[in-house]
Design a protein around this motif. Structure first.
Motif, PDB file in Angstrom:
ATOM      1  N   SER A 383       1.064  -1.159   0.148  1.00  0.00           N
ATOM      2  CA  SER A 383       0.035  -0.097   0.112  1.00  0.00           C
ATOM      3  C   SER A 383       0.839   1.281  -0.173  1.00  0.00           C
ATOM      4  N   GLU A 384       2.192   1.103   0.579  1.00  0.00           N
ATOM      5  CA  GLU A 384       2.976   2.251   0.398  1.00  0.00           C
ATOM      6  C   GLU A 384       3.641   2.533  -0.910  1.00  0.00           C
ATOM      7  N   LYS A 385       3.911   1.409  -1.306  1.00  0.00           N
ATOM      8  CA  LYS A 385       4.621   1.508  -2.762  1.00  0.00           C
ATOM      9  C   LYS A 385       3.416   1.830  -3.958  1.00  0.00           C
ATOM     10  N   TYR A 386       2.154   1.318  -3.785  1.00  0.00           N
ATOM     11  CA  TYR A 386       1.274   1.749  -4.659  1.00  0.00           C
ATOM     12  C   TYR A 386       0.161   2.275  -4.045  1.00  0.00           C
ATOM     13  N   PRO A 387       0.011   3.455  -3.679  1.00  0.00           N
ATOM     14  CA  PRO A 387      -1.081   4.032  -2.924  1.00  0.00           C
ATOM     15  C   PRO A 387      -2.381   4.210  -3.947  1.00  0.00           C
ATOM     16  N   ILE A 392      -0.539   2.104 -12.612  1.00  0.00           N
ATOM     17  CA  ILE A 392       0.510   1.037 -12.680  1.00  0.00           C
ATOM     18  C   ILE A 392       0.434   0.567 -14.187  1.00  0.00           C
ATOM     19  N   GLU A 393       1.328  -0.450 -14.569  1.00  0.00           N
ATOM     20  CA  GLU A 393       1.597  -0.925 -15.968  1.00  0.00           C
ATOM     21  C   GLU A 393       1.935  -2.417 -15.635  1.00  0.00           C
ATOM     22  N   GLY A 394       1.250  -3.270 -16.220  1.00  0.00           N
ATOM     23  CA  GLY A 394       1.501  -4.632 -15.820  1.00  0.00           C
ATOM     24  C   GLY A 394       0.815  -5.798 -16.967  1.00  0.00           C
TER      25      GLY A 394
END
Length: 590
Positions: A383-387, A392-394
């Motif tokens: 959650s800290e890395k991706y608030p 995002i790209e995946g």
């Protein structure tokens, strides 16, 4: 020799004559000489065994003095050993058998070998009569048993060679053992031996000694006698004990044959015994302390261990920490992010793994281990890395009926629900738009750490067109669109890509219509009037009937305006009625 004795006698007689009053010693000497003289003429019987003295040895014969007037001859080969060396020298004593006499030549023929055989047969008879034993060398295998050299050839039946059947009979050949004589026949040169009788006597003696000294708790040496899948039978000395597989080691034993072979010498402890039934239970692991007694100190909770995977089940993997101590890694404790269906997908038997002790219960001999706890939980930092709100790209890893799974980071997949793929398109299945392996961009909508859910949205990358639909379609505006769907309650009309309006069945015509499909087809272009807009509920109400009514009002208004001044009372009444009707229609439309 006779001449010598005669000379000796003559000389003795002359001495006696010269000394007629001879002493007693002279008389004794005379008697001895006479005995010697008579002995020289003594004739041994043929077949008799006597002791002689070797006089000489040449290349063909050995001359032996047996106290006769002439020496006996023995062929030189009877004195050769296995290497061919002659084992005879002058002065040696030797036992020989008188084979026959040659009176004319005054020669006696002797045999050393036959004397030895006679002696052997005498020993055989004595051993048989007195229950004694003989020693012999097993020379070779024959039908039904073995040939044994005990000085003469004897037969050892296979059943009498050992207490148990011998698997490899060739191992017996070339070995020397002690035997009992079961029966013999000298005339037929037939001798039957038994080694088993001696072993049985030894076993019975050992058994008595063992039974008198055995007791519970005693540590004893033993020999592995037999191996089964459930344990090992151990010979303690005439008494057999069972070493059960569960008492071999504190650790895991798949089969006793992994640790033992028949005839192995081992040390065991007597666990229990029943002297009447001669049942003895043995243990080996009891010779060392139970490792579980110190397990709590060696493996405290939260400590890190390294162990070897020894077994796999549907629900987890058993890891050996040391001999006798195994811990279980449940499938749910193997990965923070993967749903492990079977432990074989993660580990294999024989592999060394690192784990954390989650719980230990020495009383029930259980240790719970975790593999995933060795590394940080990615959900703690995700959650800290991706608030929320992060783009995002995946790559699409999987496509289901309800959405897309996109690989994010460290084994974490994000879900784009089918409802979050497009603002406007009606999607029956995500595979209509995407395929596995596609790289897409999405917005982080929500992260639920406890439930390990990562929610993404693709449509959120763009503005919701319904938020501005009111700016593009004013109420009362006339629009044109394509029929996309026909239902019992009305028809759906596409105004723009993804934006549809509904013409309710009551708004199709002033006439009552039961089935809209009787009047329209999908793909028809129609014109309608915007009646209402609800952006929150994503609805636009349209009406064809109202548009038609406005056209009728326009026609009526134009007709009234074109009418000239009334020329009669009827004309004035008609004009007033038409004007009232027009006003009512306008009020109802508004």
């Amino acid at each position: 020799m006779v001449e010598q004795l005669e000379n000796d006698t003559d000389e003795s007689g002359m001495a006696a004559a010269e000394n007629p009053g001879g002493s007693p010693d002279d008389e004794t000497s005379m008697e001895s000489l006479m005995d010697l003289y008579e002995e020289s003429f003594k004739r041994f019987e043929e077949g008799e065994v006597v002791t002689g003295r070797i006089i000489s040895v040449d290349k063909d014969f050995v001359l032996v003095d047996i106290g006769y007037k002439s020496e006996g001859q023995i062929p030189i080969h009877e004195f050769r050993d296995e290497k061919g060396e002659v084992k005879a020298k002058p002065g040696d004593s030797v036992e020989v058998m008188v084979e026959w006499w040659d009176d004319e030549e005054e020669v006696v023929v002797l045999s050393k070998e036959k004397a030895e055989k006679i002696k052997v047969w005498d020993e055989i008879k004595k051993a048989f009569d007195e229950g004694g034993t003989v020693e012999g060398l097993i020379t070779n295998r024959v039908k039904g048993g073995f040939s044994v050299d005990i000085g003469v050839q004897a037969f050892l039946p296979g059943s009498q060679a050992d207490l148990r059947p011998i698997r490899n009979l060739d191992e017996m050949v070339g070995k020397t053992f002690t035997f009992k004589i079961l029966k013999y026949n000298r005339k037929r040169s037939n001798i039957v031996l038994s080694r088993r009788m001696i072993l049985e006597e030894e076993r019975e003696a050992a058994r008595s000694a063992t039974l008198s000294s055995i007791e519970e708790g005693k540590v004893m040496p033993g020999i592995v006698k037999n191996i089964t899948e459930y344990g090992v039978f151990v010979d303690l000395g005439g008494v057999d004990g069972l070493l059960h597989i569960t008492d071999i080691s504190w650790g895991r034993v798949k089969h006793p044959s992994e640790l033992f072979s028949v005839s192995d010498e081992i040390t065991v402890k007597v666990l229990s015994l029943d002297l009447e039934k001669e049942r003895v239970s043995l243990g080996m692991k009891q010779l060392t302390p139970d490792p579980w007694s110190t397990a709590s100190k060696k493996y405290p909770v939260n400590s890190r261990i390294t162990g070897k995977v020894v077994s796999l089940t549907d629900y987890g993997a058993f890891v050996e920490l040391e001999e006798g101590i195994e811990g279980l890694i449940h499938v749910s404790e193997m990965s923070w992010t993967r749903k492990v269906r079977h432990p074989s997908k993660v580990v294999s038997v024989g592999e060394e793994v690192d784990a954390i002790v989650l719980d230990i219960k020495p009383e029930s001999r259980r240790i719970s281990l975790g593999m995933k706890q060795v590394v940080p939980n990615p959900w703690d930092v995700i959650s800290e890395k991706y608030p929320v709100g992060t783009t995002i790209e995946g790559k699409i890893k999987n496509i289901t009926d309800f959405g897309l799974f996109i690989g994010i980071d460290e084994g974490i997949d994000g879900l784009v629900h089918i409802s979050d793929i497009s603002w406007t398109k009606r999607i029956k299945h995500p595979s209509e738009i995407y395929k596995k392996g596609d790289v897409v961009q999405a917005v982080v909508l929500d992260i639920e750490k406890d439930n390990e859910r990562f929610s993404l949205g693709i449509k959120q990358m763009q503005t919701d067109p319904w938020e501005t639909v009111g700016q593009r379609y004013d109420v009362g505006k006339e629009i044109t669109g394509t029929v996309t769907n026909i239902t019992d309650f009305g028809i759906f009309v596409e105004l723009e890509e993804g934006i549809e309006g509904l013409v309710h069945v009551s708004e199709i015509s002033k006439e009552k219509i039961k089935n809209p499909g009787d009047k329209f087809n999908v793909g028809d272009m129609i014109t309608a009037k915007v009646m209402n807009i609800n952006s929150e509920e994503r609805r636009i109400g349209l009406s064809i009937k109202r548009l038609d009514m406005e056209d009728d009002q326009a026609i009526l208004s134009d007709y009234i305006n074109k009418m000239g001044p009334a020329t009669s009372t009827f004309g004035e009444i008609l004009r007033e009625n038409l004007q009232e009707k027009l006003n009512e229609d306008r009020n109802s439309n508004s």
